[in-house]
Structures are given as C-alpha cells and as structure tokens.
Design a protein around this motif. Structure first.
Motif, mmCIF file in Angstrom:
data_model
loop_
_atom_site.group_PDB
_atom_site.id
_atom_site.type_symbol
_atom_site.label_atom_id
_atom_site.label_comp_id
_atom_site.label_asym_id
_atom_site.label_seq_id
_atom_site.Cartn_x
_atom_site.Cartn_y
_atom_site.Cartn_z
ATOM 1 N N TYR A 1 21.585 -52.517 0.274
ATOM 2 C CA TYR A 1 20.258 -52.812 -0.287
ATOM 3 C C TYR A 1 20.358 -53.508 -1.637
ATOM 4 C CZ TYR A 1 20.582 -47.671 -1.584
ATOM 5 O OH TYR A 1 20.955 -46.406 -1.995
ATOM 6 N N GLY A 2 21.576 -53.728 -2.114
ATOM 7 C CA GLY A 2 21.805 -54.610 -3.251
ATOM 8 C C GLY A 2 21.875 -53.945 -4.598
ATOM 9 N N ALA A 3 21.675 -52.618 -4.646
ATOM 10 C CA ALA A 3 21.652 -51.920 -5.932
ATOM 11 C C ALA A 3 23.053 -51.584 -6.404
ATOM 12 C CB ALA A 3 20.836 -50.634 -5.812
ATOM 13 N N THR A 4 23.152 -51.335 -7.705
ATOM 14 C CA THR A 4 24.417 -50.864 -8.246
ATOM 15 C C THR A 4 24.748 -49.488 -7.688
ATOM 16 O OG1 THR A 4 24.009 -52.101 -10.286
ATOM 17 C CG2 THR A 4 25.672 -50.357 -10.386
ATOM 18 N N CYS A 5 23.741 -48.635 -7.556
ATOM 19 C CA CYS A 5 23.942 -47.295 -7.004
ATOM 20 C C CYS A 5 22.609 -46.763 -6.487
ATOM 21 C CB CYS A 5 24.515 -46.342 -8.061
ATOM 22 S SG CYS A 5 23.400 -46.064 -9.453
ATOM 23 N N GLY A 6 22.700 -45.718 -5.677
ATOM 24 C CA GLY A 6 21.515 -44.992 -5.202
ATOM 25 C C GLY A 6 21.722 -43.528 -5.525
ATOM 26 N N PHE A 7 21.134 -43.063 -6.613
ATOM 27 C CA PHE A 7 21.499 -41.791 -7.239
ATOM 28 C C PHE A 7 20.560 -40.656 -6.842
ATOM 29 C CE2 PHE A 7 21.778 -38.755 -10.791
ATOM 30 C CZ PHE A 7 23.151 -38.669 -10.976
ATOM 31 N N PHE A 8 21.155 -39.490 -6.544
ATOM 32 C CA PHE A 8 20.411 -38.252 -6.319
ATOM 33 C C PHE A 8 20.796 -37.248 -7.402
ATOM 34 C CE2 PHE A 8 20.263 -40.222 -2.217
ATOM 35 C CZ PHE A 8 19.077 -39.800 -1.628
ATOM 36 N N PRO A 9 19.825 -36.556 -8.016
ATOM 37 C CA PRO A 9 20.160 -35.605 -9.082
ATOM 38 C C PRO A 9 20.744 -34.300 -8.537
ATOM 39 C CG PRO A 9 17.794 -35.620 -8.675
ATOM 40 C CD PRO A 9 18.374 -36.711 -7.817
ATOM 41 N N ILE A 10 21.289 -33.492 -9.455
ATOM 42 C CA ILE A 10 21.839 -32.186 -9.102
ATOM 43 C C ILE A 10 20.701 -31.218 -8.808
ATOM 44 C CG2 ILE A 10 23.256 -30.257 -9.929
ATOM 45 C CD1 ILE A 10 24.591 -32.269 -11.881
ATOM 46 N N ASP A 11 20.809 -30.507 -7.691
ATOM 47 C CA ASP A 11 19.829 -29.475 -7.366
ATOM 48 C C ASP A 11 20.503 -28.398 -6.531
ATOM 49 O OD1 ASP A 11 20.069 -30.615 -4.856
ATOM 50 O OD2 ASP A 11 18.015 -31.360 -4.748
ATOM 51 N N ALA A 12 19.724 -27.511 -5.948
ATOM 52 C CA ALA A 12 20.280 -26.390 -5.187
ATOM 53 C C ALA A 12 21.120 -26.870 -4.007
ATOM 54 C CB ALA A 12 19.150 -25.482 -4.706
ATOM 55 N N GLU A 13 20.725 -27.985 -3.398
ATOM 56 C CA GLU A 13 21.495 -28.514 -2.267
ATOM 57 C C GLU A 13 22.877 -28.982 -2.717
ATOM 58 O OE1 GLU A 13 22.738 -29.865 1.486
ATOM 59 O OE2 GLU A 13 21.324 -28.328 0.804
ATOM 60 N N THR A 14 22.971 -29.560 -3.917
ATOM 61 C CA THR A 14 24.277 -29.956 -4.462
ATOM 62 C C THR A 14 25.188 -28.743 -4.569
ATOM 63 O OG1 THR A 14 22.988 -31.482 -5.849
ATOM 64 C CG2 THR A 14 25.363 -31.356 -6.254
ATOM 65 N N ILE A 15 24.650 -27.662 -5.105
ATOM 66 C CA ILE A 15 25.427 -26.436 -5.273
ATOM 67 C C ILE A 15 25.846 -25.875 -3.914
ATOM 68 C CG2 ILE A 15 25.408 -24.097 -6.197
ATOM 69 C CD1 ILE A 15 25.414 -26.384 -8.311
ATOM 70 N N ASN A 16 24.925 -25.875 -2.958
ATOM 71 C CA ASN A 16 25.260 -25.402 -1.611
ATOM 72 C C ASN A 16 26.416 -26.195 -1.021
ATOM 73 O OD1 ASN A 16 23.163 -23.556 -1.719
ATOM 74 N ND2 ASN A 16 21.712 -24.859 -0.616
ATOM 75 N N VAL B 1 29.144 -41.349 -3.123
ATOM 76 C CA VAL B 1 29.263 -40.085 -3.846
ATOM 77 C C VAL B 1 28.079 -39.835 -4.781
ATOM 78 C CG1 VAL B 1 30.556 -40.849 -5.889
ATOM 79 C CG2 VAL B 1 31.094 -38.633 -4.819
ATOM 80 N N ASN B 2 27.237 -40.857 -4.983
ATOM 81 C CA ASN B 2 25.992 -40.639 -5.734
ATOM 82 C C ASN B 2 25.085 -39.636 -5.036
ATOM 83 O OD1 ASN B 2 25.554 -42.747 -8.157
ATOM 84 N ND2 ASN B 2 26.809 -43.696 -6.570
ATOM 85 N N GLY B 3 25.313 -39.404 -3.747
ATOM 86 C CA GLY B 3 24.549 -38.409 -3.019
ATOM 87 C C GLY B 3 24.781 -37.002 -3.542
ATOM 88 N N MET B 4 25.898 -36.777 -4.239
ATOM 89 C CA MET B 4 26.146 -35.483 -4.863
ATOM 90 C C MET B 4 26.147 -35.607 -6.387
ATOM 91 S SD MET B 4 30.163 -34.797 -3.840
ATOM 92 C CE MET B 4 30.383 -33.415 -4.945
ATOM 93 N N ALA B 5 25.317 -36.537 -6.878
ATOM 94 C CA ALA B 5 25.054 -36.692 -8.314
ATOM 95 C C ALA B 5 26.284 -37.116 -9.101
ATOM 96 C CB ALA B 5 24.458 -35.410 -8.904
ATOM 97 N N VAL B 6 27.182 -37.840 -8.454
ATOM 98 C CA VAL B 6 28.339 -38.415 -9.146
ATOM 99 C C VAL B 6 28.074 -39.910 -9.288
ATOM 100 C CG1 VAL B 6 30.816 -38.851 -9.064
ATOM 101 C CG2 VAL B 6 29.903 -36.663 -8.253
ATOM 102 N N THR C 1 32.123 -39.142 -13.105
ATOM 103 C CA THR C 1 31.753 -40.543 -12.928
ATOM 104 C C THR C 1 32.982 -41.301 -12.456
ATOM 105 O OG1 THR C 1 32.255 -40.980 -15.258
ATOM 106 C CG2 THR C 1 29.948 -40.537 -14.704
ATOM 107 N N LEU C 2 32.776 -42.415 -11.802
ATOM 108 C CA LEU C 2 33.921 -43.194 -11.344
ATOM 109 C C LEU C 2 33.506 -44.619 -11.025
ATOM 110 C CD1 LEU C 2 34.826 -42.616 -7.603
ATOM 111 C CD2 LEU C 2 32.685 -41.825 -8.582
ATOM 112 N N VAL C 3 34.521 -45.466 -10.932
ATOM 113 C CA VAL C 3 34.380 -46.755 -10.265
ATOM 114 C C VAL C 3 35.400 -46.768 -9.132
ATOM 115 C CG1 VAL C 3 33.465 -48.094 -12.191
ATOM 116 C CG2 VAL C 3 35.947 -47.867 -11.922
ATOM 117 N N GLY C 4 35.106 -47.554 -8.108
ATOM 118 C CA GLY C 4 36.005 -47.634 -6.972
ATOM 119 C C GLY C 4 36.218 -49.062 -6.540
ATOM 120 N N THR C 5 37.383 -49.324 -5.955
ATOM 121 C CA THR C 5 37.670 -50.681 -5.488
ATOM 122 C C THR C 5 37.176 -50.875 -4.055
ATOM 123 O OG1 THR C 5 39.884 -50.001 -4.778
ATOM 124 C CG2 THR C 5 39.680 -50.919 -6.990
ATOM 125 N N ASP C 6 36.012 -50.342 -3.799
ATOM 126 C CA ASP C 6 35.354 -50.518 -2.510
ATOM 127 C C ASP C 6 33.860 -50.362 -2.762
ATOM 128 O OD1 ASP C 6 36.139 -50.215 0.729
ATOM 129 O OD2 ASP C 6 34.141 -49.533 0.165
#
Length: 897
Positions: free
Chosen positions: A314-329, A222-227, A211-216
């Motif tokens: 789009y105004g959200a805090t984050c746009g999250f994707f869960p861990i799956d086989a594509e994350t591992i790949n 990075v939520n695209g890789m379940a972070v 998990t992280l916060v960033g100054t940008d």
C-alpha cells in the motif's frame, strides 16, 4: 544500542517491574519538562520521540529536534530531518550475503587505508535468516521437502560457508540456518521483543521500544506487534549496523480506523487486500500508517501482522499497531520470557504507549475508516497487489484483461494439447497454486482454513487438476506442528500441497520449473497462464516466466483454485467439480465456517510448539554445522568462486572524498514508463542461458542446471551487474517494441544488451542516465537495483516520482535521483533515447531538494532546457553523495577515528 546523549531534558527515570529496577527515558517526564501534552501523539511517533530523547547529544540529535517532533500535533506534520537509531537489523540471505560481502570488503579497505579492520563490526544487533534460497524444484510428493533441501545445500554451499565465516568473524551477528522459516515470521515469533533492553556504559539496564530496519520490504510485518520497523536497502542497513543513524524526515501519519469484525466466509487476506487498495488510492508513500479504533479488538495479532506485512504494497513506510492486551497475549503464547512480557506491559503503561478501550484516539494527518464487516472475498491481480478483484468478478475480470496480457486476439476458447497427456490447457488456466510467503503463512486462521478446505474437498471426492503445480512453504516449523496436530497436513498432502521447504519460494520467483510439456504448450499457444499464490507480490515476470497473470489470494482460495484449475471459472457460482456420485460440488460446500476455523486454531496451536522450535534456533542441523568455512578476521577470497567475489566499490579509494562534479555529455541507457519496480531493475529469478549473466557463467564452466537464481548469486557483482535492467518484462523505450534488457547504443543506434552497451559507453568514458515515469523503484527493497545501476555507469536517474526505499538506495550508491517538474515527463519532452544530456550546477555544491539545471540536446541539434528537483532530501544524504556512497562515507569516518 541505547544512548550516547546527555539528556538535557532530564527524562531518565527508573521503572520497578516485580522488584527489578530498569531505567528508561520517560515521555511523561518530557511533557513536564516543557514539551506539552503528548497524549494524542500517534503511538508510532512516540517511538520516534523516545528515540530522540535517548540519543539527544546536541550534535546528531538536538533539543530542537525533540521539540520539533513534540510539536507535530500543531500541524500534524513536521518538516524536520532527524537522526534515528533503530535497535537492530534484520536480514534475509539474498540481501544479507551482499551486505556481509560489503563488510568483508570494508575490512580489506580499512587495512589499505591504514586503519584497524576490527572497527568494521556490527554495533547494533544483526540477525540474518536464510529463507530466500530454497526453490520448488520438486513438489506434490512426500519426498519434495528433502529433495529441495538437498538441492539448496548443493547449490549454495559457497554462500553458506561464507555466512558461517561471518557468524564467527563479526560480533553482534547471528545466523538462523536454512530450513527454519521466513525471516519475518521468525522475527514475529521469536526475535522481536516489543520492548528491547541493553546495558549502558555504567552497566545499568535500559529499556526502550524494540525497533529495527530490515533488508527486505516486508520487515513491516512486525509492526503488528508494535515493533516499529521497515525495509531499507542493504546499503542503509549496513550503515545502521556500523553505528550510523538513519537520516529521515519526520513523517506524516495517516490514521486508519477499523470498526466491526469479519463476517462469515471472509479471511484476514480479504481484509488486507481491501486495506491495500484503499491506502494506495489514498496515497501514503513516505508516510506512516497507524491503525486505531474498536475494530482492533476483533483482530488477533496474526491478523494485524498480515495487515502490517503489506505496507510496501500500500506504499507506506509502515503500518503500525499499538501495544494492547492482544500484544501481551501473543508474547505470552509465543513463549517470550515472562519477565520481558511483564516489562512490556509496565513500560507501555508508564510511557503512554498502551492502548485499551478507554484510550483517546490519537490525532493524525489524515484518516480513513473501514467497517471490517463490509469486507468480501477478494483476490488481487493480474500483476499488482493493489489491484483488488472481487471473487465474484475474478473470471470476468480476467477475460477483460486477457487481450492486454496476451497482446493478441486469442480468447479463452483457444486450447493447446499437452504432450503425453489426455488434456489441453488455455489462457486463464492455473499452472501454479502456492501457499507461500510471510503474509499468510504467519497466520494460523488462514493456514488451518486451507487445511479444512482440503479435508472437505477430499470428503467430496474432489482432486486438483493435473496441470496445476501445488506447493506448501510454511513460514516456520510451528506451522507444520499445528497442521500435523490438527491432522490437516495429511489432507493437504492428498491434494498435492506437500511441504516443499521453509522459505519464501514462489512469492520471490523461486517457484521452480513447471512440467516441460505444459511449458511447451504455453509457449506454442502464446497462452496467458495463471498462478494463484498466498503471497504479497505478483508483479509481472516475478512468479514464473510461464505465468503472465498472477493473483494473490488467501490460502483456502489457493486450494480452491487448484481444484478448479482455471481463473475462467466463477468459483462463487460454478461447480469446482463433481462428487463420487456425479453431483456438482461448489465452493460453499467445502468452505469452513469462521467458528470451525477458530475452534481448530484453539485446539491445534500450543505454546509448547514455540518453546520446542525456538529453543536452539541458531544451531542448525548436522549438515549446516558440517559446512567448512574460512577462519580469520578478514576473508580469504576465492577468485574462482561464482557466488562470492570481492566487490569493486572501494577500489582506488582515498582517505578524503573528491569534489562534486557535473554530468556532461551523458547518454540515455534506458527510457522507462510508470511503476517500474525493483523487480524490473534488479536481477531476480532464474538466470537465462542466452543472457550476459548466462554467458559469464558459461565462461566459468558452470552448467546450466547449476545456474541457480540471481538472488543466490548476489554476492558476485559480475553476475549481478549483467542481470541489472534485464527483467524479461522490462520495456525500454530506447529500443521500442522489445522486451527484456535491451537498448540501442548511440549514436549508431545498434541494438544491444543493456550490459554490453553500458560496458562500451564506460570504455569510451561516456556517463549514462535513465529517464522514467511515476513511482520509479516500487517493490522490494533490493539494494542491487541501486548497486547494479551504479556498476552500469549510470550517474543519475530522472523520474516523475520515486518510491522511498529505492530513492534512498540510489543516493546510498552515489547516484543522483532527480525529479521532473510538475507537468513535465519523458513524453512531453518527446524523448526517444538518442539525446545527449548535461546536468549542471552540481559542481558548485548540493543542497537538499535544490533545483538542478538540465540541458537535453537532440540528435538534430535542437536543445531543450529545464530545471529538475534534486531528490537528495537531507544534509546527511549530501555527505553520502559527496563520498560516492554511504559505505565510503562510513569507512572514511571510521578510519579517521
């Protein structure tokens, strides 16, 4: 940062990964301990739940907090404030330099308070990537990259020397040198791990979600890789670095179901612009968005990252994707440690954080659905990323928008000759075409598609129009590797899309100058020139002072519009140009098939590229290593520096905070409309010679050619406060009919620069307020939008609504955010800026979201009374406000320990 708690629910368990024992805090164990079935909890909330389990200590995190989050499923929301501790912090140099300046100043202040300066040290891992400083001074040539890099090092030597000092002086602080990549792409390709590990106080290894916060703002990519991560102001990031939790309300989670797959001729950029428009219409500010559904299986991780990147849009805090086989790949392909990749899969499955085709859909506060196959080619513009325009409608849409953009009756027919050339330009012509920004340069499919469009265009004999400034700024050196391997960089070079640097460039306003004759023609003709960029931000005044209309587009469309040269051409129907035989060439003639793009991706991209480019990523080149820097644990400030100065936030600070106090007799410094962005508030882009900041640099004998950008001078508060509320497109209703950083000083009504008026008010002991409309503070997580506000003497900002990050930053700088009651606005109150304002009830103490009496006294003596909503939302924020800022709060806490 792992745990300080005592685990009253007894959830600590041990995971065996290929014979290696690793401890973790088990969500299934929490279920067995009485929290009930959590299988349908959104994946993003499972990350928050694990964080609470690991830090439960009956003080900052209580068992009631854990139960409240676990009970979210009952109402699909939980009105509960929690203390959240991210594993790490990511910074870019524009926001990172002032953060390190503040830490250095805190060390000095700690010494003055009689404490140990070594206590001011990052406790969480902090990585700073230098990516915001390179400018597109030179473009369209093989030498552009070297020339831009040389200029970058020349301009930013003082800042880089300071950062090298910080890298040596602070623990847990790493710097990725310039010329490496954009921070979010470096994070995606290297820094992020999906599952993080550290040793506890007993030396046992503990695993937990990365998990992280960033100054940008675009930390969200990075939520695209379940972070789980999002942007915060530098102020809040510094507190996390110093071991303080983020105080946050448990969010609502909007589920976004994806089905189908992209059809022929569409790109991930088209998809994200569609999603951005849908979610803005839904209203997701302050909420998590989580993607689910079978459509996820059709999205490469780079596509997911493209979608997650634009969460701020789009105004959200984050746009999250869960861990799956594509994350591992993806983790495997980007050369993460094989042991870590095995841990990610084992951990996700043990925690109920793994998604596959058999996983039940989580339950959400609300849901949307999109069939990806319905997505069509799109742009967004002319000045907001959520304003999607169908490619088929782009030309007609610009024509409709032109009267508002131009402010006059001149249409697209008006042409102005460009001196020294044989062509003329008019409104709608594209003067900048830039492949830039983390959103798209992280995505091989759209980058290689751009190269294929270039190759096909050259084969047809097409060229870029001579008035278009073209540039290519990849997000990492891996992009250059695969473009070269595919042989497509040569094609892009032929069209003028030469490498200009590894950084954000055009998307953050570092587009550099357009040719002087073109600039003169635009000014002379009052033309509405356009930019087309593959970025995520197109707010007015951001990209270039000469481009009033700015459109976001996929990289291949950027190439197409560079060839067309104008938004007035309907490129879906009209010819882009002619081939060698004089035959018309259309977009469909040069557009690659989806299959061709995917085959190129598979052939061009290799795991070895990631191994090579990230093997020694923190070392930098010989020029970086040769930079001289100060030594010691406290910084030796150079009073003559125009880049780095000791900030005034801790001057006269005592060991204990003072009492709350009311705001009496305040004047209105600015009266602003809806959707005022942090770009309008915070100093950004070029520094004009005829401005307060320009005057300061002139007084310090800095020639105009060396002014550099505001972003590069964020370590100098004297420059930055002079540029606050100075955006060339800011419209301050206190000074109607003006644009830029202008106000009227009251009661005499003299028109002045906002900075000059502020200094006079402060000299006279007059507090200041700002009134604004809806969505105040949208856009990037610019801490200077709050810091500058504080230094201008503004005590309160009253708005109809606030964007999440900026509201938090205002509180973090000791500024009171207040919200109008429903139905009341600056317009219903008929405010004109001549009023006096009293904000009372504060001296008796503040409670989160309390009602605050406000009395407005007009110039004619009449009085209006109303109650405002205090947007200090949590009890921790009350403490920050009482201490006059979060840094002061942390400093006092550390000095007393």
């Amino acid at each position: 940062m792992t745990t300080t708690g005592h685990d009253s629910l007894n959830t600590r368990r041990t995971l065996d990964v290929d014979g290696k024992k690793i401890d973790y805090y088990s969500i299934p164990a929490a279920e067995e301990a009485g929290l009930g079935d959590l299988s349908r909890l959104p994946f993003s909330l499972k990350v928050l739940l694990e964080n609470l389990l690991r830090h439960e200590d009956s003080r900052t995190v209580t068992s009631e907090d854990v139960s409240a989050l676990a009970g979210w499923l009952k109402e699909k929301k939980a009105d509960r404030e929690i203390a959240y501790r991210p594993a790490r912090v990511l910074m870019q140099d524009f926001t990172g330099v002032p953060a390190v300046v503040d830490l250095a100043a805190m060390r000095d202040a700690m010494v003055k308070l009689g404490g140990d300066p070594e206590k001011i040290n990052p406790l969480a891992q902090c990585d700073l990537v230098i990516d915001h400083s390179v400018m597109v001074d030179k473009a369209g040539s093989q030498s552009a990259f070297k020339q831009n890099v040389d200029l970058e090092m020349e301009r930013n030597g003082e800042r880089y020397s300071f950062l090298r000092w910080g890298q040596k002086a602070f623990d847990n602080f790493r710097v990725v040198p310039p010329g490496t990549g954009i921070c979010h792409q470096v994070n995606l390709e290297y820094l992020a791990q999906t599952v993080w590990t550290t040793k506890d106080q007993n030396g046992n290894e503990v695993a937990y979600p990365d998990t992280l916060v960033g100054t940008d703002s675009h930390t969200t990519m990075v939520n695209g890789m379940a972070v789980l991560g999002w942007g915060v102001g530098g102020i809040e990031a510094e507190a996390v670095m110093l071991g303080q939790p983020i105080s946050m309300l448990v969010p609502e989670v909007v589920g976004f179901k994806l089905t189908g797959k992209l059809k022929e001729g569409t790109t991930a950029t088209d998809l994200v612009l569609t999603i951005t428009q849908m979610l803005r219409a839904q209203g997701v500010v302050g909420k998590f968005v989580e993607f689910f559904g079978p459509g996820l299986d059709e999205l490469a991780l780079a596509d997911r990252a493209t979608i997650s990147n634009m969460a701020p849009e789009y105004g959200a805090t984050c746009g999250f994707f869960p861990i799956d086989a594509e994350t591992i790949n993806f983790l495997n392909f980007t050369a993460r440690d094989p042991e870590r990749v095995k841990l990610v899969e084992a951990y996700a499955k043990a925690q109920g954080m793994w998604r596959d085709a058999n996983t039940p859909d989580p339950e959400f506060t609300a849901t949307l659905e999109l069939d990806i196959s319905t997505v069509v080619p799109s742009l967004a513009g002319p000045k907001r990323p959520q304003d999607r325009v169908l490619l088929t409608d782009a030309a007609s849409s610009f024509k409709t928008a032109l009267p508002v953009l131009s402010g006059n009756d001149a249409g697209i027919e008006k042409k102005v000759p460009v001196k020294g050339t044989d062509y003329s330009i008019g409104s709608g012509d594209v003067i900048i075409a830039a492949i830039t920004s983390c959103t798209n340069t992280s995505n091989p499919s759209v980058m290689l598609a751009a190269g294929l469009v270039a190759r096909n265009a050259i084969a047809k004999g097409l060229t870029v129009k001579p008035w278009v400034k073209t540039s290519l700024a990849p997000g990492s050196k891996v992009v250059t590797d695969y473009l070269n391997r595919a042989g497509l960089q040569d094609d892009l070079d032929t069209l003028g899309f030469n490498l200009v640097g590894y950084g954000c460039t055009t998307c953050i306003g570092n587009s550099g100058p357009v040719a002087e004759p073109i600039a003169e023609a635009i000014t002379e003709g009052e033309l509405v020139a356009c930019s087309v960029l593959s970025g995520n931000r197109n707010f007015e005044g951001r990209v270039s002072p000469h481009a009033k209309a700015n459109y976001l587009a996929s990289p291949p469309l950027v190439v197409a519009y560079a060839i067309a040269g104008s938004l007035n051409i309907d490129i879906t129907k009209e010819a882009l140009g002619e081939d060698k035989d004089g035959n018309p060439v259309y977009l469909k003639d040069i557009w690659p098939t989806n299959q061709e793009v995917q085959e190129t991706v598979q052939a061009a991209l290799t795991r070895d590229m990631f191994v090579a480019q990230y093997s020694d990523v923190f070392a930098g080149d010989a020029e970086w290593q040769s930079i001289k820097t100060a030594e010691g644990q406290t910084y030796t400030w150079d009073s003559g520096s125009t880049y780095v100065q000791h900030p005034p936030y801790f001057e006269g600070m005592k060991k204990e905070p003072g009492d709350f106090s009311d705001i009496n007799g305040a004047r209105v410094l600015a009266l602003l409309g809806d959707s005022v962005t942090t770009d309008h508030i915070s100093p950004a882009g070029a520094i004009k010679a005829d401005s307060p900041a320009g005057d300061y640099l002139n007084d310090h004998q800095v020639p105009v050619k060396d002014f550099n950008s505001f972003g590069s001078r964020r370590g100098n508060h004297e420059v930055m406060m002079r540029g606050t509320f100075a955006n060339i497109r800011l419209r301050n209703e206190v000074a109607p009919g003006t644009e830029g950083g202008v106000t009227r000083h009251m009661p005499d009504g003299t028109q002045q620069w906002i900075y000059d008026a502020s200094m006079q008010y402060q000299k006279d002991g007059v507090p200041l307020v700002v009134f604004a409309g809806k969505e105040y503070g949208t856009g990037s997580s610019r801490d200077w939008a709050a810091k500058g506000t504080r230094l201008l003497g503004i005590k309160a900002v009253v708005a109809e609504s606030f964007e999440r990050i900026h509201r938090s930053n205002l509180v973090g700088m000791g500024i009171l955010p207040l919200q109008f009651p429903e139905g009341v606005t600056r317009k219903t109150l008929n405010l004109d800026g001549s009023e006096k304002v009293d904000i009372t009830g504060i001296a008796d103490g503040i409670k989160p979201r309390m009602a605050v009496p406000c009395t407005i006294t007009r110039a004619d003596g009449s009085v209006e009374k109303l109650e405002l909503l205090c947007r200090i939302d949590t009890v921790d924020e009350v403490d920050y406000y009482r201490h006059e800022g979060i840094l002061q709060y942390v400093l006092r806490k550390l000095s007393a320990s």
